[in-house]
Design a protein around this motif. Structure first.
Motif, PDB file in Angstrom:
ATOM      1  N   MET A 174       0.881  -1.230   0.071  1.00 45.41           N
ATOM      2  CA  MET A 174      -0.088   0.066  -0.028  1.00 45.41           C
ATOM      3  C   MET A 174       0.805   1.326   0.068  1.00 45.41           C
ATOM      4  SD  MET A 174      -3.192   1.071   2.723  1.00 45.41           S
ATOM      5  CE  MET A 174      -4.232  -0.052   2.087  1.00 45.41           C
ATOM      6  N   GLU A 175       0.581   2.233  -0.772  1.00 41.97           N
ATOM      7  CA  GLU A 175       1.566   3.409  -1.044  1.00 41.97           C
ATOM      8  C   GLU A 175       1.280   4.264  -0.088  1.00 41.97           C
ATOM      9  OE1 GLU A 175       3.552   4.287  -3.308  1.00 41.97           O
ATOM     10  OE2 GLU A 175       3.353   2.262  -4.430  1.00 41.97           O
ATOM     11  N   LYS A 176       1.987   5.230   0.412  1.00 45.90           N
ATOM     12  CA  LYS A 176       1.901   6.057   1.372  1.00 45.90           C
ATOM     13  C   LYS A 176       0.617   6.863   1.261  1.00 45.90           C
ATOM     14  CE  LYS A 176       4.282   9.860   3.710  1.00 45.90           C
ATOM     15  NZ  LYS A 176       5.400  10.743   3.717  1.00 45.90           N
ATOM     16  N   TYR A 177       0.214   7.436   0.128  1.00 42.43           N
ATOM     17  CA  TYR A 177      -0.784   8.340  -0.027  1.00 42.43           C
ATOM     18  C   TYR A 177      -2.261   7.464   0.438  1.00 42.43           C
ATOM     19  CZ  TYR A 177      -4.845  10.257  -2.194  1.00 42.43           C
ATOM     20  OH  TYR A 177      -6.191  10.685  -2.709  1.00 42.43           O
ATOM     21  N   GLU A 178      -2.320   6.123  -0.144  1.00 41.39           N
ATOM     22  CA  GLU A 178      -3.246   5.345   0.328  1.00 41.39           C
ATOM     23  C   GLU A 178      -3.594   5.036   1.753  1.00 41.39           C
ATOM     24  OE1 GLU A 178      -3.716   2.456  -3.792  1.00 41.39           O
ATOM     25  OE2 GLU A 178      -1.814   1.962  -2.268  1.00 41.39           O
ATOM     26  N   LEU A 179      -2.288   4.710   2.310  1.00 44.57           N
ATOM     27  CA  LEU A 179      -2.397   4.435   3.652  1.00 44.57           C
ATOM     28  C   LEU A 179      -2.998   5.577   4.480  1.00 44.57           C
ATOM     29  CD1 LEU A 179      -1.883   2.573   6.171  1.00 44.57           C
ATOM     30  CD2 LEU A 179       0.502   3.381   6.099  1.00 44.57           C
ATOM     31  N   ASN A 180      -2.465   7.035   4.067  1.00 45.08           N
ATOM     32  CA  ASN A 180      -2.842   8.112   4.917  1.00 45.08           C
ATOM     33  C   ASN A 180      -4.462   8.280   4.643  1.00 45.08           C
ATOM     34  OD1 ASN A 180      -0.636   8.817   6.076  1.00 45.08           O
ATOM     35  ND2 ASN A 180       0.325   9.865   4.335  1.00 45.08           N
ATOM     36  N   LYS A 181      -4.681   8.116   3.416  1.00 42.91           N
ATOM     37  CA  LYS A 181      -6.297   8.239   3.012  1.00 42.91           C
ATOM     38  C   LYS A 181      -7.168   7.110   3.719  1.00 42.91           C
ATOM     39  CE  LYS A 181      -9.476   8.359  -0.727  1.00 42.91           C
ATOM     40  NZ  LYS A 181     -10.626   7.878   0.054  1.00 42.91           N
ATOM     41  N   PHE A 182      -6.590   6.048   3.861  1.00 39.23           N
ATOM     42  CA  PHE A 182      -7.158   4.734   4.496  1.00 39.23           C
ATOM     43  C   PHE A 182      -7.459   5.328   6.253  1.00 39.23           C
ATOM     44  CE2 PHE A 182      -7.008   1.042   7.189  1.00 39.23           C
ATOM     45  CZ  PHE A 182      -7.895   0.352   6.687  1.00 39.23           C
ATOM     46  N   ILE A 183      -6.465   5.943   6.638  1.00 41.74           N
ATOM     47  CA  ILE A 183      -6.252   6.470   8.013  1.00 41.74           C
ATOM     48  C   ILE A 183      -7.375   7.318   8.470  1.00 41.74           C
ATOM     49  CG2 ILE A 183      -5.009   7.620  10.064  1.00 41.74           C
ATOM     50  CD1 ILE A 183      -2.514   5.815   9.172  1.00 41.74           C
ATOM     51  N   LEU A 184      -7.444   8.258   7.643  1.00 44.40           N
ATOM     52  CA  LEU A 184      -8.187   9.560   7.527  1.00 44.40           C
ATOM     53  C   LEU A 184      -9.587   9.203   7.476  1.00 44.40           C
ATOM     54  CD1 LEU A 184      -8.739  12.451   7.848  1.00 44.40           C
ATOM     55  CD2 LEU A 184      -8.437  12.673   5.237  1.00 44.40           C
ATOM     56  N   ASP A 185     -10.046   8.369   6.577  1.00 42.69           N
ATOM     57  CA  ASP A 185     -11.053   7.663   6.377  1.00 42.69           C
ATOM     58  C   ASP A 185     -11.838   6.900   7.555  1.00 42.69           C
ATOM     59  OD1 ASP A 185     -11.555   8.551   3.633  1.00 42.69           O
ATOM     60  OD2 ASP A 185     -11.150   6.788   2.769  1.00 42.69           O
ATOM     61  N   TYR A 186     -10.811   6.126   8.335  1.00 42.09           N
ATOM     62  CA  TYR A 186     -11.166   5.422   9.444  1.00 42.09           C
ATOM     63  C   TYR A 186     -11.572   6.330  10.509  1.00 42.09           C
ATOM     64  CZ  TYR A 186     -12.047   0.827   7.936  1.00 42.09           C
ATOM     65  OH  TYR A 186     -12.626  -0.180   7.184  1.00 42.09           O
ATOM     66  N   ASP A 187     -10.602   7.433  10.485  1.00 49.72           N
ATOM     67  CA  ASP A 187     -10.551   8.484  11.747  1.00 49.72           C
ATOM     68  C   ASP A 187     -12.112   9.153  11.671  1.00 49.72           C
ATOM     69  OD1 ASP A 187      -9.605  10.000  13.885  1.00 49.72           O
ATOM     70  OD2 ASP A 187      -8.816  11.567  12.522  1.00 49.72           O
ATOM     71  N   ASN A 188     -12.418   9.374  10.386  1.00 47.27           N
ATOM     72  CA  ASN A 188     -13.793   9.945  10.296  1.00 47.27           C
ATOM     73  C   ASN A 188     -14.812   8.946  10.669  1.00 47.27           C
ATOM     74  OD1 ASN A 188     -12.603  12.418   9.321  1.00 47.27           O
ATOM     75  ND2 ASN A 188     -12.847  11.701   7.324  1.00 47.27           N
ATOM     76  N   LYS A 189     -14.704   7.707  10.434  1.00 46.77           N
ATOM     77  CA  LYS A 189     -15.764   6.874  10.777  1.00 46.77           C
ATOM     78  C   LYS A 189     -15.814   6.630  12.261  1.00 46.77           C
ATOM     79  CE  LYS A 189     -15.489   4.221   6.331  1.00 46.77           C
ATOM     80  NZ  LYS A 189     -15.173   3.050   5.492  1.00 46.77           N
ATOM     81  N   ILE A 190     -14.854   6.777  12.797  1.00 46.52           N
ATOM     82  CA  ILE A 190     -14.652   6.466  14.163  1.00 46.52           C
ATOM     83  C   ILE A 190     -15.232   7.636  14.949  1.00 46.52           C
ATOM     84  CG2 ILE A 190     -13.157   6.326  16.514  1.00 46.52           C
ATOM     85  CD1 ILE A 190     -11.397   4.487  14.808  1.00 46.52           C
ATOM     86  N   ASN A 191     -15.118   8.899  14.611  1.00 45.22           N
ATOM     87  CA  ASN A 191     -15.597  10.118  15.077  1.00 45.22           C
ATOM     88  C   ASN A 191     -17.131  10.151  14.775  1.00 45.22           C
ATOM     89  OD1 ASN A 191     -13.329  11.293  16.003  1.00 45.22           O
ATOM     90  ND2 ASN A 191     -12.839  12.036  14.091  1.00 45.22           N
ATOM     91  N   GLU A 192     -17.544   9.606  13.520  1.00 48.81           N
ATOM     92  CA  GLU A 192     -18.936   9.305  13.346  1.00 48.81           C
ATOM     93  C   GLU A 192     -19.910   8.490  14.330  1.00 48.81           C
ATOM     94  OE1 GLU A 192     -22.164  11.021  11.739  1.00 48.81           O
ATOM     95  OE2 GLU A 192     -20.277  11.977  11.145  1.00 48.81           O
ATOM     96  N   LEU A 193     -19.166   7.213  14.418  1.00 47.31           N
ATOM     97  CA  LEU A 193     -19.574   6.287  15.202  1.00 47.31           C
ATOM     98  C   LEU A 193     -19.733   6.930  16.891  1.00 47.31           C
ATOM     99  CD1 LEU A 193     -20.306   3.394  16.217  1.00 47.31           C
ATOM    100  CD2 LEU A 193     -17.900   3.088  16.495  1.00 47.31           C
ATOM    101  N   GLY A 194     -18.595   7.727  17.348  1.00 44.77           N
ATOM    102  CA  GLY A 194     -18.947   8.400  18.566  1.00 44.77           C
ATOM    103  C   GLY A 194     -20.242   9.350  18.491  1.00 44.77           C
ATOM    104  N   LYS A 195     -20.247  10.154  17.439  1.00 40.05           N
ATOM    105  CA  LYS A 195     -21.738  11.128  17.433  1.00 40.05           C
ATOM    106  C   LYS A 195     -22.794  10.087  17.336  1.00 40.05           C
ATOM    107  CE  LYS A 195     -19.175  14.863  15.032  1.00 40.05           C
ATOM    108  NZ  LYS A 195     -19.279  15.322  13.619  1.00 40.05           N
ATOM    109  N   THR A 196     -23.147   8.883  16.570  1.00 38.92           N
ATOM    110  CA  THR A 196     -24.090   8.173  16.364  1.00 38.92           C
ATOM    111  C   THR A 196     -24.193   7.466  17.884  1.00 38.92           C
ATOM    112  OG1 THR A 196     -23.674   7.631  14.419  1.00 38.92           O
ATOM    113  CG2 THR A 196     -25.052   5.910  15.508  1.00 38.92           C
ATOM    114  N   LEU A 197     -23.363   6.869  18.751  1.00 43.69           N
ATOM    115  CA  LEU A 197     -23.512   6.549  20.149  1.00 43.69           C
ATOM    116  C   LEU A 197     -23.867   7.513  21.043  1.00 43.69           C
ATOM    117  CD1 LEU A 197     -20.624   3.895  19.816  1.00 43.69           C
ATOM    118  CD2 LEU A 197     -23.012   3.517  19.788  1.00 43.69           C
TER     119      LEU A 197
END
Length: 90
Positions: free
Chosen positions: A1-24
């Motif tokens: 996985m390229e550095k850019y892809e990994l950073n995008k993946f992390i950003l996406d999951y960071d957003n998902k975790i934050n959204e989960l916190g809001k949903t909960l």
């Protein structure tokens, strides 16, 4: 996985975790935990045993949700930190 892809993946999951916190509604859960803990520390808490047991049950339920979310978020932060420290070393 390229550095850019990994950073995008992390950003996406960071957003998902934050959204989960809001949903909960983690902020409200934390507030309710504090309120119920305050009630449970009252000297007359066990006067109404049935109500006290309901409060303890609710408190345990909320703490489980809160701690499960916090553990997920903390583990993700650890992973994120490892990836960022590897980025700095490259």
């Amino acid at each position: 996985m390229e550095k850019y892809e990994l950073n995008k993946f992390i950003l996406d999951y960071d957003n998902k975790i934050n959204e989960l916190g809001k949903t909960l509604n983690i902020g409200s859960i934390d507030k309710e935990i504090n309120e119920l803990e305050s009630k449970s520390n009252d000297v007359n808490f066990w006067t109404d045993r049935d109500n006290a047991l309901k409060i303890v049950e609710r408190l345990n339920e909320l703490k489980t949700k809160y701690n499960d979310f916090k553990n997920i978020k903390d583990k993700f932060i650890d992973i994120k930190d490892i990836v960022e420290s590897n980025d700095e070393e490259m």
